[in-house]
Design a protein around this motif. Sequence first.
Motif, mmCIF file in Angstrom:
data_model
loop_
_atom_site.group_PDB
_atom_site.id
_atom_site.type_symbol
_atom_site.label_atom_id
_atom_site.label_comp_id
_atom_site.label_asym_id
_atom_site.label_seq_id
_atom_site.Cartn_x
_atom_site.Cartn_y
_atom_site.Cartn_z
ATOM 1 N N ARG A 143 0.878 -1.231 0.031
ATOM 2 C CA ARG A 143 -0.125 -0.115 -0.031
ATOM 3 C C ARG A 143 1.029 1.306 0.218
ATOM 4 N N GLU A 144 1.929 1.080 0.861
ATOM 5 C CA GLU A 144 2.939 2.490 0.954
ATOM 6 C C GLU A 144 3.448 2.557 -0.436
ATOM 7 N N ILE A 175 0.805 4.027 -2.827
ATOM 8 C CA ILE A 175 0.694 5.536 -2.659
ATOM 9 C C ILE A 175 1.849 6.390 -3.121
ATOM 10 N N LEU A 176 3.022 5.944 -2.585
ATOM 11 C CA LEU A 176 4.278 6.826 -3.439
ATOM 12 C C LEU A 176 4.085 6.903 -5.045
ATOM 13 N N ARG A 177 3.702 5.741 -5.477
ATOM 14 C CA ARG A 177 3.625 5.625 -6.898
ATOM 15 C C ARG A 177 2.608 6.708 -7.531
ATOM 16 N N SER A 178 1.425 6.717 -6.673
ATOM 17 C CA SER A 178 0.380 7.832 -7.197
ATOM 18 C C SER A 178 0.677 8.964 -6.841
ATOM 19 N N LEU A 179 1.720 9.287 -6.008
ATOM 20 C CA LEU A 179 2.371 10.784 -5.851
ATOM 21 C C LEU A 179 3.400 10.990 -6.891
ATOM 22 N N GLY A 180 3.700 9.935 -7.771
ATOM 23 C CA GLY A 180 4.557 10.510 -8.792
ATOM 24 C C GLY A 180 6.074 9.658 -8.862
ATOM 25 N N ALA A 181 5.978 8.592 -7.705
ATOM 26 C CA ALA A 181 7.362 7.955 -7.599
ATOM 27 C C ALA A 181 7.497 7.010 -8.565
ATOM 28 N N VAL A 233 -0.190 -0.548 -8.829
ATOM 29 C CA VAL A 233 -0.853 0.762 -7.941
ATOM 30 C C VAL A 233 -2.375 0.755 -8.152
ATOM 31 N N LEU A 241 -4.343 0.419 -4.544
ATOM 32 C CA LEU A 241 -5.264 1.606 -3.809
ATOM 33 C C LEU A 241 -6.594 1.426 -3.658
ATOM 34 N N ASP A 300 4.556 9.217 -14.840
ATOM 35 C CA ASP A 300 5.032 9.435 -13.444
ATOM 36 C C ASP A 300 5.228 10.874 -13.075
ATOM 37 N N ARG A 341 2.423 13.206 -13.649
ATOM 38 C CA ARG A 341 1.521 12.963 -12.648
ATOM 39 C C ARG A 341 1.896 13.750 -11.487
ATOM 40 N N ALA A 342 3.162 13.850 -11.231
ATOM 41 C CA ALA A 342 3.875 14.406 -9.934
ATOM 42 C C ALA A 342 3.902 16.032 -10.134
ATOM 43 N N HIS A 347 -5.244 7.676 1.906
ATOM 44 C CA HIS A 347 -3.955 7.084 1.659
ATOM 45 C C HIS A 347 -2.806 7.788 2.316
ATOM 46 N N LEU A 398 0.627 8.198 4.400
ATOM 47 C CA LEU A 398 1.454 7.233 5.166
ATOM 48 C C LEU A 398 1.673 7.244 6.460
ATOM 49 N N PHE A 454 8.424 14.218 -5.200
ATOM 50 C CA PHE A 454 8.345 13.643 -6.420
ATOM 51 C C PHE A 454 8.204 14.752 -7.605
#
Lengths: 423, 226
Positions: A321-322, A325-331, A414, A418, B81, B84-85, B96, B98, B113
């Motif tokens: 899940r972590e 989330i990081l991927r959804s933020l652009g990681a 992802v 999610l 990616d 999106r960022a 969601h 952390l 990011f």
Amino acid sequence: MSLPLGTMVRIAVRSLRQHFLSTTVTVISAALAAGLVMAVFSVARQSSQAFQGGALGFDAVLGARGSATQLVLNSVFHLQTSPGNLPYKTYQEIKNDPRVAEAYPYAVGDNYRGFRIVGTVPELFTEHRVDGKPVFELPGHGQWFDPSRRQAVIGSVVAAETGLKRGSDFHPTHSLDEHSDHVHDEDYVVTGVLKATNSPADRVIWIPIEGMYRMAGHLLRGNGEEYHAEAGEAIPDENKEVSAVMLRLKSPDSGFLLQTKYNKEGKQATLAWPIAAEVQGLFQRLSWVSKVLVLVAYLVVVVAAGSLLASLYNTMNERRREFAILRSLGARRKTLLGVIVLESTLISLAGALLGYAICFGILSIAAGLIRGETGVVLDVFAYHPAMLWTPIGMLVVGAFAGLVPALKAYSTDVSRELSQSAA
Amino acid sequence: MTLLSLRDVTKSYPVPGGGRQEVLRVAQFDLGEREQVALAGTSGSGKTTFLNIIAGILKPDGGQVLLGGRDLVGLTEAQRDVLRAENLGYVFQTFHLLGAYSALENVVLGMAFGPGPDPQLARVLLERLGLGNRLHHRPHQLSVGQQQRVALARALANRPKLVLADEPTGNLDPESGLEALGLIRAMCAESGAALLLVSHDPKVLATFERCQDFAELNQARGEVPA
């Protein structure tokens, strides 16, 4: 945009802190592996060097017919039993040989609390030198023993472990068995404690050779017949015996010639020459022990790497899940991969650093044991290349061990994670 | 001016037996800059898939997704990616956040990011949202409404052009939901971001000038042969 390394390190450290217990266990396991590898290599090299330098400048040793290895073990390392005795005239003969620079007789047969008593001549202390420097030194107000009196000088380990000091007296125990009930009546006085030589000699109690001959119950068979020394009477040389003669030769050629004389042409004595080669041969015969230890150390590294892999892998499910989330933020995927590899590398780094403490701990214990058993002193902080390549190797192994869990993080779906965690 | 434009976008998944389940078929959808649009949709209608395609998390089987003039379909995953960022903020129904990070850290990490961490901006955003005294609290130490506001701050922290909100009030009580909705809309308007919000709550949908029924928008055909 690639994530700065500093941010990746912060994410990795945060995650390691979050899984404190498993991180700690894995770091300890990596530290044990690194420490063991470094310690094994360091002990192996240092003990080999120390033992090969344990001959105290002597080139050869002459003893009774038998195994040259046993002769070296007995007379240089003061271990095992004596292979037998030589007639005193053999000592006189080799002492007067023009190819011999120095010759000192040893007579063994007694101990004090497990420390071997060696009868010898005072010239061993006053005349024997290596590179112009005396091998034996008496600090403080110590004095060499008087060859006509019941006096002794003792090695530094003997002093440290028995508490004997200048002025102390003791009764030798008959035979090389410290548990023997036969304690001699003769009372010896310590006249000095030798400066440490970092050699097996530090475990020896030195007394006059005459004292060894005259100890009650000691029989001499120099001429084949039993002779018991009487007080006030000189002992005829023909009745005397020596256990070994320590030799310094004038040239390497002398060694070849004497070897031929005693080992090939003669039948009564054995010349162990060169001592360093005998010791090296002994170490080569025992090299399997070192190889087994190295193998065990490497196996511990493999176990540590497996433990690291399993530890990180087991956290992957709960961390999906972590990651999502990081991927959804652009990681990026490779960022996650990098974070996990970084985590495993950081664990290895911490393990490698802690490994130094483990290594020095093992070396301290080993040094104490080896010094206690042989008198040889290991330098706990001596550099060995393993102390450089082991931590580097651990980092590489750690990074590779992190790849499997990292690939799992890399493949995080992802969208599914999610939606599942939202459900 | 159009910010987001979708044309003939489809998405399907393989199903056992060799066929495919088509979950999304959108012929046309447009969203202007700074525009705020609500999509009405029930659970399982494909609206999350729709948002994930716009966010570049999922790649459609076909069609065109233009965001700020760039077609997401032609971009690699890594390029999506980055897009999106830098251009999108995403508010989820369950936020969601952390758990190992504080409110402030959650927002700053989101910035890492994009254009880069800016703790000062993150602090200002959280203070604007009434969380000035909760900066260093972890999510489990915050109320649901406070978590929602942290998620909103994180979504706005990179100054996105578009904020996607998937049932953002779904976990809040009606009163808090409407309050949170007002906050989201006001903050988006203030920052100049467009808002695309998905909800099934009529009260939420009623506040939008433009509200589209997702069931009408999505003409997915269900199971189709491979």
